[in-house]
Design a protein around this motif. Structure first.
Motif, PDB file in Angstrom:
ATOM      1  N   VAL A 104     -21.101 -42.640 -35.553  1.00 18.92           N
ATOM      2  CA  VAL A 104     -21.755 -43.201 -36.744  1.00 18.92           C
ATOM      3  C   VAL A 104     -23.261 -43.307 -36.514  1.00 18.92           C
ATOM      4  O   VAL A 104     -24.059 -42.980 -37.403  1.00 18.92           O
ATOM      5  CB  VAL A 104     -21.136 -44.568 -37.109  1.00 18.92           C
ATOM      6  CG1 VAL A 104     -21.978 -45.297 -38.135  1.00 18.92           C
ATOM      7  CG2 VAL A 104     -19.719 -44.379 -37.621  1.00 18.92           C
ATOM      8  N   MET A 105     -23.657 -43.750 -35.337  1.00 14.58           N
ATOM      9  CA  MET A 105     -25.101 -43.867 -35.042  1.00 14.58           C
ATOM     10  C   MET A 105     -25.766 -42.490 -35.048  1.00 14.58           C
ATOM     11  O   MET A 105     -26.886 -42.344 -35.540  1.00 14.58           O
ATOM     12  CB  MET A 105     -25.309 -44.587 -33.718  1.00 14.58           C
ATOM     13  CG  MET A 105     -24.896 -46.054 -33.786  1.00 14.58           C
ATOM     14  SD  MET A 105     -25.127 -46.921 -32.244  1.00 14.58           S
ATOM     15  CE  MET A 105     -26.883 -47.137 -32.255  1.00 14.58           C
ATOM     16  N   GLN A 106     -25.082 -41.496 -34.499  1.00 22.09           N
ATOM     17  CA  GLN A 106     -25.652 -40.147 -34.485  1.00 22.09           C
ATOM     18  C   GLN A 106     -25.794 -39.615 -35.906  1.00 22.09           C
ATOM     19  O   GLN A 106     -26.815 -39.006 -36.245  1.00 22.09           O
ATOM     20  CB  GLN A 106     -24.760 -39.211 -33.650  1.00 22.09           C
ATOM     21  CG  GLN A 106     -25.314 -37.821 -33.507  1.00 22.09           C
ATOM     22  CD  GLN A 106     -26.622 -37.797 -32.738  1.00 22.09           C
ATOM     23  OE1 GLN A 106     -26.769 -38.442 -31.715  1.00 22.09           O
ATOM     24  NE2 GLN A 106     -27.593 -37.044 -33.245  1.00 22.09           N
ATOM     25  N   ILE A 107     -24.805 -39.847 -36.741  1.00 26.35           N
ATOM     26  CA  ILE A 107     -24.874 -39.398 -38.135  1.00 26.35           C
ATOM     27  C   ILE A 107     -26.035 -40.091 -38.849  1.00 26.35           C
ATOM     28  O   ILE A 107     -26.779 -39.454 -39.611  1.00 26.35           O
ATOM     29  CB  ILE A 107     -23.531 -39.645 -38.858  1.00 26.35           C
ATOM     30  CG1 ILE A 107     -22.469 -38.689 -38.297  1.00 26.35           C
ATOM     31  CG2 ILE A 107     -23.652 -39.474 -40.363  1.00 26.35           C
ATOM     32  CD1 ILE A 107     -21.055 -38.970 -38.774  1.00 26.35           C
ATOM     33  N   ARG A 108     -26.214 -41.384 -38.613  1.00 25.46           N
ATOM     34  CA  ARG A 108     -27.340 -42.118 -39.226  1.00 25.46           C
ATOM     35  C   ARG A 108     -28.673 -41.540 -38.779  1.00 25.46           C
ATOM     36  O   ARG A 108     -29.608 -41.411 -39.575  1.00 25.46           O
ATOM     37  CB  ARG A 108     -27.270 -43.594 -38.863  1.00 25.46           C
ATOM     38  CG  ARG A 108     -26.195 -44.345 -39.651  1.00 25.46           C
ATOM     39  CD  ARG A 108     -26.202 -45.808 -39.360  1.00 25.46           C
ATOM     40  NE  ARG A 108     -27.428 -46.405 -39.867  1.00 25.46           N
ATOM     41  CZ  ARG A 108     -27.848 -47.617 -39.561  1.00 25.46           C
ATOM     42  NH1 ARG A 108     -27.151 -48.367 -38.733  1.00 25.46           N
ATOM     43  NH2 ARG A 108     -28.954 -48.088 -40.059  1.00 25.46           N
ATOM     44  N   MET A 109     -28.743 -41.177 -37.483  1.00 23.97           N
ATOM     45  CA  MET A 109     -29.988 -40.577 -36.987  1.00 23.97           C
ATOM     46  C   MET A 109     -30.246 -39.234 -37.645  1.00 23.97           C
ATOM     47  O   MET A 109     -31.380 -38.905 -37.996  1.00 23.97           O
ATOM     48  CB  MET A 109     -29.949 -40.440 -35.466  1.00 23.97           C
ATOM     49  CG  MET A 109     -30.069 -41.763 -34.738  1.00 23.97           C
ATOM     50  SD  MET A 109     -29.842 -41.709 -32.947  1.00 23.97           S
ATOM     51  CE  MET A 109     -30.832 -40.350 -32.438  1.00 23.97           C
TER      52      MET A 109
END
Length: 113
Positions: A104-109
């Motif tokens: 999820v954090m990678q997608i947000r980035m």
């Protein structure tokens, strides 16, 4: 819950340490609640241990104590197996959660750039 007939079939495999973890747990639970099957176990255990002691020329004659020790050891092993399974489930859940959070954090980035 095991029937007495099923438990009686498990007496010798229990004494010979040949029961699966699930069967051993079911057997121990039945033996704990059924005095007739417990007595059957005591008889077979006494004969089995007596024969082993004759073969080994052992001077130990506390057969009842040996049975209690065997039952205690079996309960500890069954509980240990259950505990390890719970720990594995917790570790798997934490690992999966960590992976999802990282994803999820990678997608947000990616979306912010």
């Amino acid at each position: 819950m095991l029937t007495c007939k099923e438990a009686e079939k498990m007496v010798m495999p229990y004494i010979e340490d040949k029961l699966s973890d699930a069967d051993e747990e079911a057997f121990l639970r039945h033996i704990h609640t059924c005095p007739e099957c417990r007595e059957e176990l005591e008889i077979y255990y006494t004969v089995s241990l007596g024969l082993k002691q004759l073969d080994n020329q052992s001077d130990e004659y506390d057969i009842t104590g040996a049975l209690e020790e065997s039952l205690d050891h079996s309960w500890l092993r069954v509980r240990g197996v259950k505990f390890r399974k719970i720990v594995c489930y917790v570790v798997d859940a934490l690992g999966t959660t960590g992976l999802l959070v990282a994803l999820v954090m990678q997608i947000r980035m990616w979306l912010q750039s």
